[in-house]
Design a protein around this motif. Structure first.
Motif, PDB file in Angstrom:
ATOM      1  N   LEU A  59      59.522  24.809  36.177  1.00  0.00           N
ATOM      2  CA  LEU A  59      60.151  23.571  35.723  1.00  0.00           C
ATOM      3  C   LEU A  59      61.360  23.225  36.582  1.00  0.00           C
ATOM      4  N   GLY A  64      61.922  19.208  36.926  1.00  0.00           N
ATOM      5  CA  GLY A  64      61.567  18.710  35.604  1.00  0.00           C
ATOM      6  C   GLY A  64      62.647  18.864  34.566  1.00  0.00           C
ATOM      7  N   HIS A 105      61.888  25.623  28.001  1.00  0.00           N
ATOM      8  CA  HIS A 105      62.935  24.656  28.351  1.00  0.00           C
ATOM      9  C   HIS A 105      64.322  25.307  28.207  1.00  0.00           C
TER      10      HIS A 105
END
Length: 115
Positions: A59, A64, A105
């Motif tokens: 990510l 991202g 995340h």
């Protein structure tokens, strides 16, 4: 003939201008990219599974995860690229985060904070 100034690409971490094609593609200069790779190895990621750490690293590398105007709050793109989530180190609006589970995340923010 009119020319327009193009804003130079800047590093997502230190905000310096990026000049190489590889740096522009990743969004990080070589020094910052090395610090992030090192942080991925040394950060306290005991709350996360190896697969989550791998997805968090991907990510970051793909750009991202982006800062918002609010301190300590980021926007993260979902794995399929169709949805964005708000992420802080202690919470995330993704389906796992809503259920108070560790998500990749949050792992990405842990890595970025350690870099």
């Amino acid at each position: 003939m009119t020319t327009t100034a193009v804003d130079p690409a800047k590093c997502r971490r230190c905000h310096r201008a990026l000049t190489s094609a590889k740096s522009i593609a990743t969004g990080y200069g070589p020094g910052c990219a090395a610090k992030i790779r090192g942080a991925a190895k040394t950060a306290d990621l005991t709350d996360f599974k190896p697969a989550q750490i791998a997805k968090a690293t991907e990510l970051i590398e793909q750009g991202g995860i982006l800062r918002t105007r609010r301190p300590n709050l980021y926007t993260a793109v979902s794995g399929d690229g169709n949805t964005t989530y708000l992420v802080a180190r202690q919470a995330c609006t993704c389906p796992a985060g809503i259920k108070n589970r560790a998500c990749y995340h949050r792992a990405a923010l842990t890595i970025l904070a350690a870099a």
